[in-house]
Design a protein around this motif. Structure first.
Motif, mmCIF file in Angstrom:
data_model
loop_
_atom_site.group_PDB
_atom_site.id
_atom_site.type_symbol
_atom_site.label_atom_id
_atom_site.label_comp_id
_atom_site.label_asym_id
_atom_site.label_seq_id
_atom_site.Cartn_x
_atom_site.Cartn_y
_atom_site.Cartn_z
ATOM 1 N N TYR A 97 0.812 -1.224 0.000
ATOM 2 C CA TYR A 97 0.000 0.000 0.000
ATOM 3 C C TYR A 97 0.840 1.267 0.000
ATOM 4 C CZ TYR A 97 0.875 0.578 4.988
ATOM 5 O OH TYR A 97 1.475 0.767 6.201
ATOM 6 N N ARG A 98 2.032 1.217 0.554
ATOM 7 C CA ARG A 98 2.883 2.413 0.569
ATOM 8 C C ARG A 98 3.293 2.794 -0.851
ATOM 9 N NH1 ARG A 98 4.514 -0.900 4.912
ATOM 10 N NH2 ARG A 98 4.148 0.042 6.948
ATOM 11 N N LYS A 99 3.535 1.784 -1.689
ATOM 12 C CA LYS A 99 3.832 2.053 -3.096
ATOM 13 C C LYS A 99 2.616 2.672 -3.780
ATOM 14 C CE LYS A 99 7.400 -1.465 -3.706
ATOM 15 N NZ LYS A 99 7.841 -2.661 -4.440
ATOM 16 N N GLU A 100 1.436 2.194 -3.390
ATOM 17 C CA GLU A 100 0.191 2.754 -3.942
ATOM 18 C C GLU A 100 0.033 4.219 -3.525
ATOM 19 O OE1 GLU A 100 -4.536 1.778 -3.625
ATOM 20 O OE2 GLU A 100 -3.166 0.068 -3.593
ATOM 21 N N ILE A 101 0.409 4.533 -2.290
ATOM 22 C CA ILE A 101 0.349 5.927 -1.811
ATOM 23 C C ILE A 101 1.247 6.813 -2.666
ATOM 24 C CG2 ILE A 101 1.069 7.447 0.097
ATOM 25 C CD1 ILE A 101 -0.038 5.266 2.019
ATOM 26 N N ILE A 102 2.470 6.363 -2.906
ATOM 27 C CA ILE A 102 3.424 7.142 -3.710
ATOM 28 C C ILE A 102 2.886 7.320 -5.132
ATOM 29 C CG2 ILE A 102 5.779 7.222 -4.652
ATOM 30 C CD1 ILE A 102 5.686 7.589 -1.591
ATOM 31 N N ALA A 103 2.405 6.242 -5.726
ATOM 32 C CA ALA A 103 1.876 6.302 -7.093
ATOM 33 C C ALA A 103 0.687 7.254 -7.189
ATOM 34 C CB ALA A 103 1.487 4.903 -7.572
ATOM 35 N N LEU A 104 -0.219 7.175 -6.218
ATOM 36 C CA LEU A 104 -1.382 8.059 -6.214
ATOM 37 C C LEU A 104 -0.958 9.519 -6.046
ATOM 38 C CD1 LEU A 104 -4.483 8.392 -6.193
ATOM 39 C CD2 LEU A 104 -4.412 7.998 -3.723
ATOM 40 N N ALA A 105 -0.013 9.759 -5.162
ATOM 41 C CA ALA A 105 0.473 11.128 -4.942
ATOM 42 C C ALA A 105 1.089 11.695 -6.216
ATOM 43 C CB ALA A 105 1.489 11.148 -3.806
ATOM 44 N N LYS A 106 1.850 10.877 -6.928
ATOM 45 C CA LYS A 106 2.509 11.345 -8.153
ATOM 46 C C LYS A 106 1.536 11.501 -9.310
ATOM 47 C CE LYS A 106 7.144 9.634 -7.123
ATOM 48 N NZ LYS A 106 8.217 8.689 -7.513
ATOM 49 N N SER A 107 0.493 10.655 -9.376
ATOM 50 C CA SER A 107 -0.429 10.697 -10.515
ATOM 51 C C SER A 107 -1.581 11.674 -10.325
ATOM 52 C CB SER A 107 -0.976 9.302 -10.814
ATOM 53 O OG SER A 107 -1.789 8.834 -9.746
ATOM 54 N N LYS A 108 -2.258 11.609 -9.186
ATOM 55 C CA LYS A 108 -3.448 12.436 -8.975
ATOM 56 C C LYS A 108 -3.259 13.514 -7.917
ATOM 57 C CE LYS A 108 -6.660 8.896 -10.490
ATOM 58 N NZ LYS A 108 -7.771 8.018 -10.142
ATOM 59 N N GLY A 109 -2.273 13.332 -7.043
ATOM 60 C CA GLY A 109 -2.000 14.341 -6.018
ATOM 61 C C GLY A 109 -2.789 14.187 -4.739
ATOM 62 N N LYS A 110 -3.885 13.438 -4.795
ATOM 63 C CA LYS A 110 -4.680 13.219 -3.587
ATOM 64 C C LYS A 110 -5.612 12.042 -3.803
ATOM 65 C CE LYS A 110 -8.369 16.440 -4.767
ATOM 66 N NZ LYS A 110 -9.152 17.584 -4.319
ATOM 67 N N GLY A 111 -6.128 11.522 -2.677
ATOM 68 C CA GLY A 111 -7.072 10.416 -2.771
ATOM 69 C C GLY A 111 -6.952 9.490 -1.582
ATOM 70 N N TRP A 112 -7.586 8.319 -1.699
ATOM 71 C CA TRP A 112 -7.663 7.342 -0.611
ATOM 72 C C TRP A 112 -6.949 6.053 -0.996
ATOM 73 C CZ3 TRP A 112 -9.717 8.519 4.050
ATOM 74 C CH2 TRP A 112 -10.519 9.671 4.130
#
Length: 150
Positions: free
Chosen positions: A99-114
């Motif tokens: 999930y930490r990799k998912e957090i990084i990917a989400l931050a880089k792609s969309k900037g925010k989310g769950w």
């Protein structure tokens, strides 16, 4: 005496479940927004110091603010200071999800989310469903999560 101890333990467990049931996604978003506003006014270093000093503004029951760099390194954490300076991208949750990799990917792609995952709840001492709201601000990710029960 054993029965009394058992009853007290059951009451405490029931209270913990009640408190955790009150966790609201809006509270996690509000915590991140509070941290973002503080950082915009006072700077990243000041926010990191406040979080690491366990300032009550950034801890509300089981919801707390922490900061991670885009490289995955934990920069600020009010509950577990042993995590500060560590990169745990290669450590999965209780079900094997990175999930930490998912957090990084989400931050880089969309900037925010769950991001959803399963994690040990320090209150109940059980592995529970957790969801974390993340928001990227320049080179850091502000995060606050809530437990959703088993």
């Amino acid at each position: 005496m054993k029965i009394l101890k058992l009853l007290v333990a059951l009451l405490l467990a029931a209270q913990c479940q009640f408190v955790m049931a009150d966790d609201n996604p809006a509270d996690a978003i509000a915590m991140v927004e509070k941290g973002l506003a503080y950082m915009q006014k006072n700077g990243k270093d000041a926010l990191v110091q406040e979080i690491n000093n366990k300032t009550p503004d950034f801890i509300n029951g089981s919801i707390y603010l922490y900061v991670r760099g885009l490289d995955g390194i934990v920069i600020a954490h009010p509950i577990n200071p042993k995590l500060i300076g560590k990169n745990m991208l290669d450590l999965p949750d209780a079900d094997g999800k990175y999930y930490r990799k998912e957090i990084i990917a989400l931050a880089k792609s969309k900037g925010k989310g769950w991001v959803d995952y399963r994690y040990n709840n320090p209150v109940s001492k059980q592995i529970e469903n957790k969801t974390t709201y993340i928001f990227r601000s320049n080179d850091v990710i502000l995060e606050a999560g809530i437990y959703k029960g088993k």
